[in-house]
Design a protein around this motif. Structure first.
Motif, PDB file in Angstrom:
ATOM      1  N   GLY A 205      51.134  50.025  55.292  1.00 24.18           N
ATOM      2  CA  GLY A 205      50.002  49.100  55.358  1.00 24.18           C
ATOM      3  C   GLY A 205      49.082  49.233  54.155  1.00 24.18           C
ATOM      4  O   GLY A 205      48.485  48.248  53.702  1.00 24.18           O
ATOM      5  N   GLU A 206      48.966  50.427  53.615  1.00 25.65           N
ATOM      6  CA  GLU A 206      48.158  50.627  52.408  1.00 25.65           C
ATOM      7  C   GLU A 206      48.799  49.887  51.244  1.00 25.65           C
ATOM      8  O   GLU A 206      48.121  49.251  50.426  1.00 25.65           O
ATOM      9  N   TYR A 207      50.120  49.992  51.169  1.00 24.37           N
ATOM     10  CA  TYR A 207      50.878  49.323  50.109  1.00 24.37           C
ATOM     11  C   TYR A 207      50.781  47.804  50.267  1.00 24.37           C
ATOM     12  O   TYR A 207      50.521  47.073  49.313  1.00 24.37           O
ATOM     13  N   ALA A 208      50.969  47.337  51.504  1.00 24.03           N
ATOM     14  CA  ALA A 208      50.969  45.893  51.771  1.00 24.03           C
ATOM     15  C   ALA A 208      49.604  45.272  51.464  1.00 24.03           C
ATOM     16  O   ALA A 208      49.522  44.177  50.910  1.00 24.03           O
ATOM     17  N   MET A 209      48.547  45.972  51.809  1.00 21.91           N
ATOM     18  CA  MET A 209      47.191  45.453  51.572  1.00 21.91           C
ATOM     19  C   MET A 209      46.953  45.185  50.098  1.00 21.91           C
ATOM     20  O   MET A 209      46.418  44.149  49.725  1.00 21.91           O
ATOM     21  N   LEU A 210      47.313  46.160  49.265  1.00 27.46           N
ATOM     22  CA  LEU A 210      47.071  46.019  47.835  1.00 27.46           C
ATOM     23  C   LEU A 210      47.911  44.877  47.275  1.00 27.46           C
ATOM     24  O   LEU A 210      47.428  44.075  46.473  1.00 27.46           O
ATOM     25  N   HIS A 211      49.165  44.782  47.723  1.00 26.66           N
ATOM     26  CA  HIS A 211      50.016  43.697  47.247  1.00 26.66           C
ATOM     27  C   HIS A 211      49.496  42.336  47.699  1.00 26.66           C
ATOM     28  O   HIS A 211      49.511  41.367  46.937  1.00 26.66           O
ATOM     29  N   ALA A 212      49.046  42.256  48.939  1.00 27.88           N
ATOM     30  CA  ALA A 212      48.577  40.972  49.465  1.00 27.88           C
ATOM     31  C   ALA A 212      47.371  40.481  48.669  1.00 27.88           C
ATOM     32  O   ALA A 212      47.290  39.310  48.284  1.00 27.88           O
ATOM     33  N   ALA A 213      46.446  41.379  48.396  1.00 30.75           N
ATOM     34  CA  ALA A 213      45.256  40.984  47.641  1.00 30.75           C
ATOM     35  C   ALA A 213      45.626  40.626  46.204  1.00 30.75           C
ATOM     36  O   ALA A 213      45.087  39.677  45.627  1.00 30.75           O
TER      37      ALA A 213
ATOM     38  N   ARG B 216      47.075  37.161  45.735  1.00 27.84           N
ATOM     39  CA  ARG B 216      46.065  36.110  45.741  1.00 27.84           C
ATOM     40  C   ARG B 216      45.195  36.135  44.495  1.00 27.84           C
ATOM     41  O   ARG B 216      44.275  35.348  44.376  1.00 27.84           O
ATOM     42  N   GLY B 217      45.472  37.110  43.638  1.00 25.75           N
ATOM     43  CA  GLY B 217      44.655  37.215  42.433  1.00 25.75           C
ATOM     44  C   GLY B 217      43.306  37.869  42.696  1.00 25.75           C
ATOM     45  O   GLY B 217      42.393  37.779  41.876  1.00 25.75           O
ATOM     46  N   TRP B 218      43.164  38.522  43.833  1.00 26.92           N
ATOM     47  CA  TRP B 218      41.886  39.116  44.193  1.00 26.92           C
ATOM     48  C   TRP B 218      41.726  40.536  43.641  1.00 26.92           C
ATOM     49  O   TRP B 218      40.624  41.036  43.558  1.00 26.92           O
ATOM     50  N   LEU B 219      42.830  41.223  43.408  1.00 27.23           N
ATOM     51  CA  LEU B 219      42.773  42.588  42.874  1.00 27.23           C
ATOM     52  C   LEU B 219      43.863  42.725  41.812  1.00 27.23           C
ATOM     53  O   LEU B 219      44.873  42.027  41.859  1.00 27.23           O
TER      54      LEU B 219
ATOM     55  N   LEU C 146      46.802  44.744  40.693  1.00 30.02           N
ATOM     56  CA  LEU C 146      47.689  45.656  41.436  1.00 30.02           C
ATOM     57  C   LEU C 146      47.796  47.033  40.786  1.00 30.02           C
ATOM     58  O   LEU C 146      47.591  48.059  41.442  1.00 30.02           O
ATOM     59  N   GLN C 147      48.124  47.047  39.499  1.00 30.48           N
ATOM     60  CA  GLN C 147      48.310  48.336  38.818  1.00 30.48           C
ATOM     61  C   GLN C 147      47.032  49.177  38.890  1.00 30.48           C
ATOM     62  O   GLN C 147      47.075  50.370  39.193  1.00 30.48           O
ATOM     63  N   ALA C 148      45.908  48.539  38.651  1.00 27.85           N
ATOM     64  CA  ALA C 148      44.641  49.280  38.622  1.00 27.85           C
ATOM     65  C   ALA C 148      44.304  49.860  39.997  1.00 27.85           C
ATOM     66  O   ALA C 148      43.938  51.030  40.115  1.00 27.85           O
ATOM     67  N   VAL C 149      44.440  49.049  41.044  1.00 33.12           N
ATOM     68  CA  VAL C 149      44.051  49.569  42.361  1.00 33.12           C
ATOM     69  C   VAL C 149      45.082  50.557  42.904  1.00 33.12           C
ATOM     70  O   VAL C 149      44.733  51.492  43.632  1.00 33.12           O
ATOM     71  N   ALA C 150      46.345  50.359  42.526  1.00 30.93           N
ATOM     72  CA  ALA C 150      47.359  51.311  42.987  1.00 30.93           C
ATOM     73  C   ALA C 150      47.106  52.677  42.352  1.00 30.93           C
ATOM     74  O   ALA C 150      47.076  53.709  43.049  1.00 30.93           O
TER      75      ALA C 150
END
Ligand code: PBG
Length: 340
Positions: free
Chosen positions: A290-298, A301-304, A306-310
């Motif tokens: 779920g942690e992985y899915a959340m970051l990918h989902a956002a 949508r262009g909201w986050l 990915l590389q930076a938040v991961a």
């Protein structure tokens, strides 16, 4: 008119205060920032989870986990080779059996899917550390992590099965086993079973503080392991409890755990820190589906970014005290780190 010297609006105890102290000085350039960085992620910190299933040449993407696949053994070998080349030292295997039944027979079969995957990965990449998840939920028709009797998951009879599963993984060549079912006494039972079978050198990474978390949702799609009735709150921990986690960890260490794990990771950084401070064994943390899915989902949508938040999440997990991180980002993060 005399110029008034600037005065702090708070009592200044001595020279070690603003304006003598300016913490921004060491943040001014990339070089300075690099010199004072306290936490460093390395590909060697990561353990890469793989889902294996029967068949050949299968890579079936998990819809809620972009970039994560159910893999046939040949593809799992490719994935392990790639991860190893990138500096990731370990994989943890989850099996999707051909058939599910009340006891989960394939779980301890010599030709079970995980046993096949262990042998194939060890043959292709002998230095890859192959870890196996020891649990029942992927193999049982009821989807629970133990033997079910009158809709109750019964503890002690389950321990014997866990021991058989661990031994069969060790016989196939597993380098380490990771019991995740949260039965009382599971680490001691598995240690005894391994020792009796001549596998005294195979270490145990215990899912010690494993919470009944809703962040496991996507995993249950990936491993096809949702409970068919009820939930796991009768054996996994209440997310509201921290002191109880220390008891879980203490018991697992007393039973012979070599590494202890906290799971999930990002919502449980306080637990990681407390475990790290209280015990001297290596601490692992599982950045779950779920942690992985959340970051990918956002990110989709262009909201986050990915590389930076991961990388920020993984750094936070390490900073909190985890020296090993189970993460679906392992391969990608290793690539990002290599690219600087
Ligand atoms: C098996 C197991 C689970 C996870 C790891 N081992 C599922 C569960 O407890 O329901 C979850 C991993 C993840 O969400 O990424 N018991």
């Amino acid at each position: 008119m005399t110029q008034q010297r600037w005065q702090a609006p708070f009592p200044v105890a001595g020279p070690a205060q603003f304006p003598a102290v300016r913490l921004r000085r060491l943040r001014r350039t990339p070089g300075l920032r690099r010199m004072v960085q306290e936490t460093h992620l390395r590909p060697a910190d990561f353990i890469y989870p793989l889902f294996v299933l029967h068949g050949r040449d299968i890579r079936r993407e998990v819809p809620s986990m972009p970039g994560v696949f159910q893999l046939s053994v040949d593809q799992a070998v490719r994935e392990a080779e790639e991860a190893f080349r990138l500096g990731v030292p370990a994989v943890i295997l989850f099996g999707i059996p051909a058939r599910k039944d009340p006891l989960g027979e394939e779980n301890f079969a010599a030709e079970g899917i995980v046993q096949q995957a262990i042998r194939a990965i060890k043959a292709a990449v002998p230095d890859m550390v192959v870890i196996t998840d020891v649990c029942m939920c992927e193999y049982t028709d009821h989807g629970h992590c133990g033997i079910v009797d009158h809709r109750e998951v019964v503890n002690d009879p389950t321990l014997e099965i866990y021991g058989r599963v661990a031994v069969s993984h060790a016989e196939a060549g597993a380098d380490m086993v990771a019991p995740s079912g949260m039965m009382d006494g599971q680490v001691g039972a598995i240690r005894a079973a391994l020792d009796a079978a001549g596998f005294g050198q195979v270490p145990i990474m215990a899912y010690a503080a494993k919470y009944a978390s809703h962040f496991y949702g996507p995993f249950r799609d990936a491993a096809q392991s949702p409970p068919q009735f009820g939930d796991r709150r009768g054996y996994q921990m209440n997310p509201a409890n921290a002191r109880e986690a220390l008891r879980e960890v203490a018991l697992d260490i007393a039973e012979g755990a070599d590494i202890v794990m906290v799971k999930p990771a990002l919502a449980y950084l306080d637990i990681i820190r407390q475990v790290r401070d209280a015990f001297a064994v290596p601490v692992a943390a599982y950045q779950v589906s779920g942690e992985y899915a959340m970051l990918h989902a956002a990110a989709q949508r262009g909201w986050l970014d990915l590389q930076a938040v991961a990388l920020e999440s993984l750094t936070a997990i390490k900073r909190a005290g985890a020296s090993l991180i189970l993460t679906y980002f392992a391969k990608e993060a290793a690539r990002w780190l290599a690219a600087g």
